[in-house]
Design an enzyme around this catalytic site. Structure first.
Site, short mmCIF file in Angstrom:
data_model
loop_
_atom_site.label_atom_id
_atom_site.label_comp_id
_atom_site.label_asym_id
_atom_site.label_seq_id
_atom_site.Cartn_x
_atom_site.Cartn_y
_atom_site.Cartn_z
CG HIS A 84 -0.44 -0.04 2.52
ND1 HIS A 84 -0.11 1.21 3.20
CD2 HIS A 84 -0.29 -0.95 3.50
CE1 HIS A 84 0.35 0.88 4.38
NE2 HIS A 84 0.35 -0.41 4.47
CG ASP A 86 -2.59 4.35 2.96
OD1 ASP A 86 -2.32 3.18 2.51
OD2 ASP A 86 -3.60 4.37 3.79
CG ASP A 120 2.81 0.04 7.82
OD1 ASP A 120 2.19 -0.42 6.73
OD2 ASP A 120 2.03 0.16 8.76
CD GLU A 154 -2.82 -1.57 5.38
OE1 GLU A 154 -3.27 -2.61 6.07
OE2 GLU A 154 -2.53 -0.53 5.85
CG ASP A 177 1.37 -3.97 5.06
OD1 ASP A 177 2.18 -3.27 5.45
OD2 ASP A 177 -0.05 -3.93 5.13
CG HIS A 359 0.84 2.66 12.76
ND1 HIS A 359 -0.19 2.48 12.76
CD2 HIS A 359 1.24 2.18 11.31
CE1 HIS A 359 -0.79 1.83 11.70
NE2 HIS A 359 0.31 1.64 10.79
#
Length: 387
Positions: A84, A86, A120, A154, A177, A359
């Site tokens: 992904h 984003d 990520d 995602e 991922d 994150h």
């Protein structure tokens, strides 16, 4: 992977993380797709690179980048790789300044601490792109037809909402991922969201007692406090599910609380729903207010569907073994686009990327581990029966 290809992998990854492609959860939940226009910047970059490698490329009106590479062997069964574009909006991904350091025999990439890094899932994109470069530059390497999809949104949970299924020829796929080297994932959470609205009664604060004020903000605090501490995400691990408070917006008259429900079993999800309803009832009864609840399914555990297609995991295990990677098969305490794609009929387990501390501003990526992920992707493309 030789040193030259590994250096290209590093250059490619550093380039990608400097492209701001953060998605927008609130916009996604309102039906805006893609949720942020900046995701198009990443899509255009990848479109150019894929075309330069000689692949057939389609960028859909919904910002999915699809590419196809013809095979050069007798095996005509294609396979699909996904990652992904984003990055999460919990920590900003704008103006990422990658910092590269040498640690022993490895190269570590991290941000300067003011943003996340974007491993990520730009580590996954870089690993797939490097595989494609290897295949196009080594025509003697016999490989199957390869499909690639780089998806938007995602991180908002909407990554497969408008996936162009009509373009996909493959019967099975792999997301790239995951996290640390060796991780192999074929099961994930069942995921639901919950929205709790608590309705109070507003009046002048100076006349609150006589006016019968019911403070929805205080109800929100009471509701959140009533949720079981042992079911918070920060107190759970492994196969334990959780209820996560993601956002609270409150005035005296109304409070809205957004929650995530996660569990590996549907039965536990139902228990979590009942816990939320019970807490809402208890709180509003105590304060004299009212409540409304709305639950929404986000994605389902992919384990059952993948178990029905054992060849997928057999091929993946072989690819890890050929790369000399020790397998650490574990559940995803989250989800991937693959979980949704699996429900759509294409079994899609997950491969690691070498990214860590997702994150967060502490996120980092190991170049050696990212290179191993690319090796595994290359191994999967090989004509069946080749060593």
């Amino acid at each position: 992977m030789n040193d030259s290809l590994k250096e290209k992998l590093l250059e490619r990854f550093v380039k990608y993380v400097q492209i701001w492609s953060e998605s927008d959860s609130e916009a996604a939940d309102r039906g805006i797709f893609p949720s942020s226009s900046r995701q198009w910047d990443m899509a255009k970059c990848l479109e150019e690179e894929l075309k330069a490698l000689g692949l057939k490329v389609t960028v859909t009106e919904n910002c999915y980048v699809y590419a196809f590479l013809e095979g050069n062997c007798s095996d005509k069964e294609s396979l699909l790789f996904l990652a992904h574009m984003d990055t999460v909006d919990e920590v900003t991904g704008k103006n990422v300044k990658p910092v590269i350091t040498k640690e022993g025999d490895d190269t570590i990439i991290h941000s300067d601490g003011t943003t996340l890094l974007g491993g990520d899932d730009k580590a996954g994109i870089a690993a797939i792109m490097t595989c494609l470069e290897f295949l196009t530059e080594n025509p003697d390497f016999k490989h199957k037809p390869v499909e690639v999809i780089f998806s938007p949104d995602e991180e908002t949970g909407h990554g497969m909402d408008r996936v162009p299924l009509e373009l996909i020829k493959s019967k099975y796929a792999f997301t790239v991922d995951g996290g640390s080297e060796g991780e192999m994932e074929a099961e994930c959470f069942n995921a639901w969201s919950a929205k709790v609205e608590l309705v109070g009664k507003a009046c002048h604060t100076g006349d609150a007692k006589a006016g019968g004020m019911i403070n929805a903000g205080l109800m929100a605090a009471d509701f959140v406090s009533a949720l079981p501490k042992k079911m918070r995400p920060e107190t759970t691990e492994g196969y334990q599910g959780f209820i996560a408070v993601m956002n609270t917006n409150a005035t005296i008259e109304k409070a809205v609380i957004d929650l995530l429900l996660r569990s590996f079993s549907p039965e536990e999800i139902n228990k979590e729903k009942k816990i939320i309803e019970k807490c809402a009832e208890k709180t509003t009864k105590k304060f004299g207010g009212q409540y409304q609840l709305a639950f929404k399914q986000q994605y389902l555990n992919m384990k059952e569907k993948i178990d029905e297609n054992p060849l997928v995991m057999q091929r993946l295990i072989k690819a890890y073994q050929e790369a000399g990677v020790k397998i650490n098969q574990k559940p995803i305490r989250g989800g991937t686009d693959g979980s949704t794609l699996t429900q759509k009929g294409i079994p899609t387990p997950n491969i690691f990327t070498g990214a860590h501390e997702f994150h967060s501003r502490n996120e980092w990526v190991s170049l050696n581990q990212m290179a191993k992920a690319s090796d595994i992707v290359i191994n999967l493309t090989k004509e069946d029966g080749e060593n």
